[in-house]
Design an enzyme around this catalytic site. Structure first.
Site, PDB file in Angstrom:
ATOM      1  N   THR B 146       0.821  -1.216   0.000  1.00  0.00           N
ATOM      2  CA  THR B 146       0.000   0.000   0.000  1.00  0.00           C
ATOM      3  C   THR B 146       0.855   1.266   0.000  1.00  0.00           C
ATOM      4  OG1 THR B 146      -0.131  -0.129   2.390  1.00  0.00           O
ATOM      5  CG2 THR B 146      -1.972  -1.030   1.164  1.00  0.00           C
ATOM      6  N   GLU B 431      -5.812  -5.878   5.112  1.00  0.00           N
ATOM      7  CA  GLU B 431      -5.943  -7.191   4.450  1.00  0.00           C
ATOM      8  C   GLU B 431      -7.270  -7.300   3.694  1.00  0.00           C
ATOM      9  OE1 GLU B 431      -3.269  -8.682   4.339  1.00  0.00           O
ATOM     10  OE2 GLU B 431      -2.231  -7.811   6.051  1.00  0.00           O
TER      11      GLU B 431
END
Lengths: 687, 687
Positions: B146, B431
């Site tokens: 990310t 997640e």
């Protein structure tokens, strides 16, 4: 410098609105003058606190220990008191510069609990002696009722005030561990006096809880008075600016004159007298704080939604329903985000307007009580209890959802959201635990039905229970009719009516003892109380719209009507709504109150409202007029420049600056990381 | 010393159970041997960390700054790694000693993301080179996907790896502020290597995201490699033991061999090749973490409920439904508390058993994939996505409710609940953001209906969609029949079936573009996905019960059946249930699926189950076998001695000790309180 993508998206989102921000701001805060004065007061205080320049990392995020947060609370509390004196205003009596309930200040109890408890419970002589001292800040007070072992059940408190006839004094004592006074703001270290609830003991007689004024600390040097041990309860989920504290009393002596004696009196010879009618006045201190909470909690929820809405119009993600100008869609364009944001925003407006109506009712009660007419007390008691429980529950849930809508970045403290959620989370418990309050509302409603059965009148807010309509008769509205205020009101009214009737029937009809019957059907009773309160909120919104000031623009009127409809309709069909089944459940073999096609009809209308309100989203949050400093959020600033704002603050974090001054190596490396790398830690843990 | 009231109440509550705690513990953890090994491992680690002796205030509550919490995380991470090596076990691979997902350790990515990403994406040579180093702890790795501006939408990441043909190297670069890698645990200060996702650029060609192994810091002294700037993201709602960090790359060079090339290859001459089939394997790293989360989050919710249940059997309040022996009722006797606690507890068991079944499915997938059969991937992908989204949502909501059930004391950090909630709150986002996951499940379900329409088979978990039954036909169960497993299963199955059919019809039939149709009906799609997952959970619980080990006692079997029924029935009638309307809504003018009398029937049965399970409450929480140190809660210890435990910790708080060493005066007094008292702060603020 060229405008970056996020700033451009924010500008565009702001420009898409049809209504005037300032007009709505003035409506929300009461007038343009009040709005301007508020803004000026916030600006002065923020400058004094050093938070006004939001390029600087706020101390809240750089000095994070329990001790540091308390220190920041002391500074904040003092700055607010100074500003209110210097500029003669009351903007920080109920809220802090970050819109927490003022209990988050170490001096928070001063004006909202300590002074009112003297005002409402003191004799004229006591008021004349203590109130000027308290108001002038010559003494700083807190209100100490709850104990380590006793919260909502006031009658259970253990602290005792034993009358010593010879000395004409009370001896205050904490007989057990669980009798430690526990929770009052400022009790830890920052207040000099307490209005302390203790059981009055005279000889063998226990006259139950009364309020005593006890000096806790020296006004000169802050040292605790002999026999009093005080301290802080430690880090909390929120409100860490305050030293919520504990205190135990070891045979502390105070003069007899320190018992507040407006409603009960203890004479020099130990004779106890009580005026039951006047005792009702003592409720109104409790009601005062409770009546203010719905407004404050709604506004703090609006803060969370302001942050989430601003982030949602500039955060891009994925190739979803993008418009032609962007490659990546903004997250507000995704229906789940769009639905959650705007339905929560509509709920915030609804709760805020309801809190205004509730304020009016409380003022009416005070006026009646000043003429010794207490007849309106049960009605206002039930109203404030229900609204407090409803708003505090919905506010924390809504703020938590706002946080989730900001994804990972909402999880960072610097988003401002964790602090808002932490503060809102306290609301379910303090000033009346919500499940206790719901039961009080339920008890009140069943009593109203009892009165009806006896041919008596019912109080105004329960008037609908006296209606002749059958609430189990299916709703007949169709199509666009669901947008008509009356249609919405009837749905919420009938639902509340059905639940109250059902609860009354099972609780009163059962063969069990009243206590057991009550307990067995408690879930239904709570649902009834909640539905009653939700009906009041929908009704308040419609009343607010129909009594808008004459000068209100038609554009704003139209948008408020849409927000109101969105609140009513989305509450019915929101997958997350509480007690959703009760919108359709009727009785026996009767058809459901709303059929499947009607529900789909409502869904479709809600969808239409969502689309119409989307362009207004930024203005509907801007209008609350929160300063960037009060939001204290890297992702929720007015400019929308989220990524630069995040990195600017992150680079100022002490944990980073310290590492970078040490060649980029953090001080724990040597103790904890290096030994692993050198120590041959064989990770046998296979996956 | 005489047993105090709270300890006596706890003893009594524990003694009231009919089942054997140890039998249930063994069932939950797999066997008596595993349960004992777990307990021993926790005890060793707690002793090493100094948390075992719970009379001592845990460091977590005395050293509270962002820096202190990180330092505690480093120590915890190292102690766990040491213990797993020394005693050859895996108890802390996935969880920390407080049952957080191991991402809360600075070294958390090591075994669950860094090593698997090499394992699943590296060539045999790359695995041979890197895995031994990683497993031996010679390097410490994190997984960096990310970015500041990019989360769920992996294709949008901006970090680039440009191939330099002359040097046979990649140049890693962060071209914008939003391309900062952001969030990975350990990235701030504690890891030496990263598996970093970056776009592969060769000449003018952008081949999209690939994984590159990049050395971040010197293994010798921890200093950052040239061109890499790293730091911490600051305080978070939870997981503050970890240095979730950011990193920007300024033209950092790595050899070509550091691109993980199992599925795509870049040859020396710049030729790019890709194996689409093998690429499916790369999903399974993501699935691995996701498949573990439901179990871990269920267990952490069980922690919150253990604290709340223990508190609820010893906290007394008011003259409610008390039994003959006590004056004040314990709060668990109040139906709202009783209902919330036990329905949440039943949900926890349900989710935990479902996570077990899910584990089995994941293992089956891995086995098939090892034979190059990827046909089971869509099924397991949808299952893990749905279960992860469901459990993480319910777990944080449930823990927050557990906190509310502990009133004011649950608001204190020392209750342990704020930390648990903070950790669980992250689960909705990391997640796989839950709303993104729900949509993936929805897409999968609509595809299954497409397949059915085309005469194809559907995957096992969606098999019910192929049934011939009409899910809009009203439920016929009556009376005690709702306690029969099949009756419960049919209710949940039909509801999922109705919602999937409805979503399929509107999304596929609409005249709009597929993207717009999807967006318009997203709320319905999410409801369908959720109902599908909830059906799986009910089914898993019944399957677990029918396949219990032969030696399971009939008493335990009976209690598990009751818990399962309570989960199923309370989910239907709980006022707080999500998508409650969908249990009754059918289609057109058909009668509701469940009538009002049927719903009241279910309520009455749920009430009966609540009463039968009340005596088991303490054992149902004891059975999870949480140590007092792992709960880290003054109000949730095994002994139930809440008031003494609270005061013992409070008295050790540094903020109190420091004040008491200074005559009871806190250091801020002089700067902030004294000037108010001396300064004539006239509180003009009247009320």
């Amino acid at each position: 410098m060229a405008e970056n993508q996020q700033v451009a998206l924010m500008r565009k989102a702001r420009a898409s609105a049809s209504i005037d921000t300032q007009e709505l701001t003035s409506l929300l805060w009461g007038s343009e003058r009040i709005a301007n004065e508020r803004r000026a007061a916030f600006e002065r205080v923020e400058k004094a606190l050093g938070t006004y320049d939001t390029t600087k990392l706020p101390r809240r995020y750089s000095e994070t220990s329990r001790e540091d947060q308390f220190e920041q609370g002391l500074e904040m509390g003092k700055v607010c008191l100074n500003d209110m004196v210097a500029f003669d205003h009351e903007h920080f009596v109920w809220i802090t510069p970050r819109y927490n309930l003022v209990n988050a200040s170490p001096f928070g109890h001063k004006a909202i609990l300590f002074e009112p408890s003297i005002e409402h419970n003191g004799t004229p002589e006591q008021k004349a002696k203590w109130l000027p001292l308290a108001r002038a800040g010559k003494i700083l007070g807190t209100y100490a009722q709850t104990e380590l072992g006793h919260g909502s059940f006031v009658r259970g408190i253990e602290t005792i005030a034993t009358f010593d006839n010879d000395a004409d004094e009370f001896v205050i004592n904490s007989p057990t561990i669980s009798s430690n006074k526990f929770w009052p703001a400022g009790l830890g270290f920052s207040t000099t006096h307490g209005a302390v609830m203790a059981r009055l003991i005279v000889g063998d007689e226990d006259y139950g809880p009364h309020i005593f004024l006890i000096q806790l600390r020296s006004v000169e040097d802050g040292s605790p008075m002999t026999g009093i041990k005080m301290g802080d309860v430690g880090l909390k989920l929120g409100y860490n600016e305050a030293d919520n504290g504990f205190a135990s009393f070891d045979h502390v002596r105070i003069p007899r004159s320190h018992m507040l004696m407006a409603h009960s009196q203890l004479a020099r010879n130990g004779t106890f007298t009580k005026d039951p009618l006047r005792a009702k006045l003592s409720y109104s201190v409790m009601l005062l704080v409770r009546s203010k909470m719905p407004g404050i909690f709604s506004v703090q929820l609006a803060q969370a939604l302001t942050i989430a809405t601003r982030y949602s119009v500039v955060r891009q993600q994925g190739l979803g329903p993008a418009d032609a100008l962007n490659i990546e869609a903004t997250i507000i364009q995704y229906k789940h985000q769009h639905f959650r944001l705007l339905s929560l925003l509509s709920k915030t407006y609804a709760m805020f307007f309801a809190s205004r109506i509730c304020d009016g009712e409380y003022n009416k009660l005070r006026e009646m009580q000043s003429k010794n007419d207490h007849s309106f007390l049960p009605s206002v008691h039930a109203l404030t209890a229900g609204l407090k429980a409803y708003v505090t529950s919905e506010a924390v849930g809504g703020a938590e959802d706002a946080r989730k809508m900001c994804g990972g970045h909402g999880y960072m403290a610097t988003s401002g959201l964790p602090d808002i959620i932490g503060a809102l989370a306290g609301g379910a418990t303090f000033e009346g635990e919500n499940y206790v309050l719901w039961q009080q509302v339920g008890r009140h409603l069943l009593k109203q039905l009892d009165r009806l059965q006896d041919g008596d009148t019912v109080e105004p807010h329960a008037q609908y229970l006296a209606g002749l309509n059958n609430p189990n008769e299916a709703c007949t509205a169709q199509g666009e009719q669901f947008l008509v205020p009356d249609a919405q009101l009837i749905i919420f009214r009938d639902r509340a009516h059905r639940l109250v009737l059902k609860a009354h029937a099972v609780v009163r009809a059962t063969g069990k003892s009243p206590v057991d019957a009550w307990n067995e059907h408690m879930i239904l009773l709570i649902s009834a109380s909640r539905a009653h309160t939700e009906y009041f909120i929908v009704k308040s919104f419609h009343e607010t719209i129909s009594s808008l000031p004459d000068h209100t623009s038609s554009g704003l009127r139209d948008i408020l009507k849409k927000i109101c409809s969105l609140f009513a309709l989305s509450t019915i069909i929101n997958p997350g709504s509480v007690d959703a089944l009760s919108f359709v459940e009727t009785s026996g073999d009767l058809p459901p109150y709303l059929s499947s096609p009607q529900l789909d009809n409502i869904r479709s209308l809600a969808n239409g409202l969502l689309n119409q309100l989307l362009p207004e989203a930024i203005v509907l949050t801007d209008a609350w007029d929160f300063s960037d400093a009060s939001l204290c959020s890297a992702i929720g600033m007015y400019d929308g420049n989220v990524y630069e704002n995040i990195m600017r603050w992150v680079e100022q974090l002490p944990i980073n600056k310290n590492a970078w001054e040490n060649s980029g190596v953090q001080k724990g490396w040597k103790n904890w990381v290096d030994p692993i790398l050198k120590g041959n830690v064989e990770g046998k843990a296979k996956l």
